[in-house]
Design a protein around this motif. Structure first.
Motif, short mmCIF file in Angstrom:
data_model
loop_
_atom_site.label_atom_id
_atom_site.label_comp_id
_atom_site.label_asym_id
_atom_site.label_seq_id
_atom_site.Cartn_x
_atom_site.Cartn_y
_atom_site.Cartn_z
N GLU B 75 6.02 -20.95 16.00
CA GLU B 75 5.32 -22.23 15.89
C GLU B 75 4.57 -22.29 14.56
O GLU B 75 3.75 -21.41 14.29
N PRO B 76 4.87 -23.30 13.74
CA PRO B 76 4.17 -23.36 12.45
C PRO B 76 2.66 -23.27 12.62
O PRO B 76 2.08 -23.93 13.48
N ARG B 153 14.09 -5.64 20.02
CA ARG B 153 15.24 -6.42 19.55
C ARG B 153 14.75 -7.39 18.49
O ARG B 153 13.72 -8.03 18.67
N LEU B 154 15.53 -7.52 17.46
CA LEU B 154 15.16 -8.43 16.38
C LEU B 154 15.82 -9.79 16.53
O LEU B 154 16.99 -9.89 16.88
N GLY B 155 15.04 -10.83 16.26
CA GLY B 155 15.62 -12.17 16.18
C GLY B 155 16.15 -12.41 14.78
O GLY B 155 16.06 -11.55 13.90
N PHE B 156 16.73 -13.58 14.58
CA PHE B 156 17.34 -13.87 13.29
C PHE B 156 16.97 -15.26 12.79
O PHE B 156 17.82 -16.04 12.42
N GLY B 157 15.67 -15.56 12.84
CA GLY B 157 15.22 -16.80 12.21
C GLY B 157 15.57 -18.06 12.96
O GLY B 157 15.87 -19.06 12.34
N ALA B 158 15.53 -18.03 14.30
CA ALA B 158 15.75 -19.26 15.06
C ALA B 158 14.51 -19.53 15.91
O ALA B 158 14.23 -18.79 16.84
N TYR B 159 13.79 -20.59 15.58
CA TYR B 159 12.56 -20.93 16.30
C TYR B 159 12.81 -21.14 17.79
O TYR B 159 12.02 -20.70 18.62
N VAL B 160 13.93 -21.78 18.11
CA VAL B 160 14.18 -22.13 19.51
C VAL B 160 14.31 -20.88 20.40
O VAL B 160 14.09 -20.93 21.60
N CYS B 161 14.61 -19.74 19.80
CA CYS B 161 14.72 -18.49 20.57
C CYS B 161 13.39 -18.05 21.18
O CYS B 161 13.36 -17.14 21.99
N GLY B 162 12.29 -18.67 20.78
CA GLY B 162 11.01 -18.40 21.44
C GLY B 162 10.95 -19.00 22.83
O GLY B 162 10.18 -18.56 23.67
N GLU B 163 11.78 -20.01 23.07
CA GLU B 163 11.86 -20.59 24.41
C GLU B 163 12.49 -19.52 25.29
O GLU B 163 13.50 -18.93 24.94
#
Ligand code: FMN
Ligand code: SF4
Ligand code: FES
Lengths: 161, 402
Positions: B75-76, B153-163
């Protein structure tokens, strides 16, 4: 069509209604990360190989790679600079910072320098809102990058720091 | 652990691992009761009671259960989880271990956003230390029947993955596209098994609550919002940073803490939150008033709020997964509408159409991203009327009538 991998076969034979192979498929992102770490991007051939290994269709791998903005299916410079274009950075003047990088590197955002050393990109909030303007240099978070510091950052990269 | 920061709950003094020992002493049911009675609500934004989630997962009948720490913080304006993960690492792990014990999970994940990859080695090293101390792995603290370990686990720059459901999709190796809810992850989560997803800060609260008790915890904050909120303050102020404040703290006092002056507007809750004008600075942080994941962005009087709204809408356009129509198609229309407003070419009728589109998006989008994407647009239209002028000429084409 999705090939059925051994794990899924086992699950199906146990009567559990799971769409995908249990632990195997979930390894996809870590595998992609390892490939990208090694080569900087994930080629068509890599996708094919990974798909074979996991027993899924290459298109599925492709659809995953294209979904995530930090996964690349094209060659990148050995260093990727990401300038955050989020609100806090905007307030702190990140547009000027981006322009300065474009000027110094003689490329536009989204491009790679001629010598293939540096790729310039934009990205959303990188969680450095208190140290805006902030950028990422590969995995490193760098705060308070004013236009004046742009040259210094580039020099650091070129000198292999 | 040296404790530089000060705060009522998470930043208060605690001796590492005492809470875990206490949890093992009072037993699973004891832990579940304490967390439920504490009224601890999720700190990731949605504010769902942690105790309810844990109890549902605990009573589910499955030999595989998972606890996931949501460290996707996208979230910005939010960076408090970055600070927690760096400075309060063991506290978060301890919270996860207690959660695992309570619900009966043998495995946990930390989903760390790709932007925070530089913290990855620190997390892995801390876990290695904790394994040596018998705090992770088999037979934790000599309890034969309690084994638990964590994978980052690492994410890859997708904000929606916080949902949370998108996060689970991502863990399973898929595109991070949100699922329909229900069914909720506590019933069918990671690979179909019961999964508790909690925010970093929620988990950091747990050891304190277990050790210091429900009464202590409830004495902080307000009646409906127990405890504290860790806020990330940025924008036009002298002291941006991370602060812990009790629920019920007013926006005004936060501005004071951050040494902000000449403030015109405060964005609470990031791009998906609301934008408050000066007249609303007496409002309070809390689930009964302004609920937030912790992002506070300050704008001074020189800022153009339409530009801010434009930045947020472009953010959502970039981050939308594109799965459902109201979100995918609605955002560009709002961006265009905002452009018209800026140029003074939007008339009253068209603006009403845009507002009803915004309402449709809030109601009909599949996940929180689309549901909250129009918030800033609506806030600016409602609260900052002096920043735009409506056109007197009615546009020929309009949104809903061809
Ligand atoms: C678009 C979107 C992004 C989200 N990002 C985050 C996030 O970065 N971190 C987080 O903890 N929760 C995030 N959430 C909320 C999660 O879905 C979920 O409610 C939360 O992780 C539950 O944990 P909690 O109950 O401890 O707050 C997001 C929700 C939406 C709709
Ligand atoms: S609301 Fe947006 S982000 Fe959420 S599922 Fe729909 S298209 Fe995807
Ligand atoms: S809002 Fe820019 S780094 Fe967070």
């Amino acid at each position: 069509m999705t090939k059925i991998c051994s794990v899924e076969k086992k699950i199906r034979s146990e009567g559990k209604d799971l769409i995908l192979c249990d632990e195997t498929r979930s390894e996809l992102l870590p595998i992609l990360r390892r490939v990208q770490d090694r080569k900087g991007y994930i080629s068509d051939k890599d996708m094919q190989e990974i798909a074979d290994r996991l027993g899924i269709h290459p298109v599925e791998v492709y659809s995953v790679v294209t979904f995530y903005s930090f996964l690349n299916y094209e060659k990148q410079g050995s260093t990727v600079i990401r300038v955050s274009n989020c609100i806090s950075n905007l307030l702190a003047g990140s547009k000027k910072v981006l322009r300065e990088f474009e000027k110094e590197l003689k490329i536009k955002s989204g491009q790679t320098t001629k010598d293939k050393k540096i790729t310039l990109k934009e990205t959303s909030c990188i969680g450095m809102c208190d140290k805006a303007p902030a950028i990422m240099v590969n995995d490193k978070l760098v705060g308070n990058v004013t236009p004046k510091k742009v040259q210094q950052v580039i020099k650091g990269i070129r000198n292999g720091k | 652990m040296e404790n530089k920061r000060k705060g009522p709950v998470v930043f208060s003094e605690i001796k590492s691992i005492d809470a875990l020992k206490e949890a093992l002493r009072i037993g699973r049911v004891g832990v579940l009761d304490v967390v439920r009675d504490s009224n601890l609500k999720g700190r990731g934004g949605a504010g769902f009671p942690a105790g309810v989630k844990w109890n549902l997962a605990a009573s589910a009948n499955d030999d595989k259960k998972y606890i996931v720490c949501n460290a996707d913080e996208g979230e910005p304006g939010t960076f408090k989880d970055r600070v927690l993960l760096t400075e309060y690492t063991r506290l978060i792990f301890e919270g996860m271990i207690i959660a695992a014990y309570a619900i009966g999970a043998k495995k946990g994940f930390i989903y760390l956003r790709g932007e925070y990859r530089s913290i990855f080695p620190h997390l892995v090293n801390t876990m290695a230390e904790m394994r040596k101390e018998n705090l992770l792995g088999d037979g934790i603290l000599k309890n034969k029947d309690f084994s638990f370990d964590i994978e980052v686990r690492l994410g890859f720059g997708a904000y929606v993955c916080g949902e949370e459901t998108a996060l689970i999709e991502s863990l399973e190796g898929n595109r991070g596209e949100p699922r329909n809810r229900p069914p909720f992850p506590v019933y069918t989560g990671y690979n179909g098994h019961p999964t508790v997803v909690n925010n970093v800060e929620t988990l950091a609260n747990i050891p304190h609550i277990i050790l210091k008790g429900v009464k202590w915890f409830k004495s902080i904050g307000t009646e409906k919002s127990s405890g504290s909120k860790i806020i990330s303050v940025s924008g036009d102020c002298k002291k941006p940073g991370v602060y812990e404040v009790p629920f019920g703290t007013t926006v005004k006092s936060i501005l004071k803490i951050a040494a902000a002056s000449d403030t015109k507007a405060v964005q609470v809750g990031g791009a998906s939150g609301v934008c408050l004008p000066k007249s609303q600075f007496d409002r309070k942080i809390g689930f009964e008033d302004i609920s937030t994941g912790g992002s506070i962005i300050i704008f001074n009087s020189k800022r153009d709020m339409l530009d801010a709204a434009d930045n947020f809408l472009h953010f959502f356009q970039e981050e939308s997964c594109g799965q459902c129509t109201p979100c995918r198609e609605g955002i560009p229309v709002l961006i265009e509408g905002l452009e018209l407003l800026k140029r003074g070419e939007c008339d009253k009728k068209y603006l009403d159409d845009l507002l009803s589109l915004a309402e449709t998006m809030q109601l009909a989008s599949k996940c929180g991203l689309g549901q909250s994407a129009p918030n800033m647009f609506v806030s600016v239209v409602d609260n900052f009327k002096s920043e735009y002028k409506l056109s007197k000429n009615t546009r020929k084409e309009n949104l809903f009538h061809g």
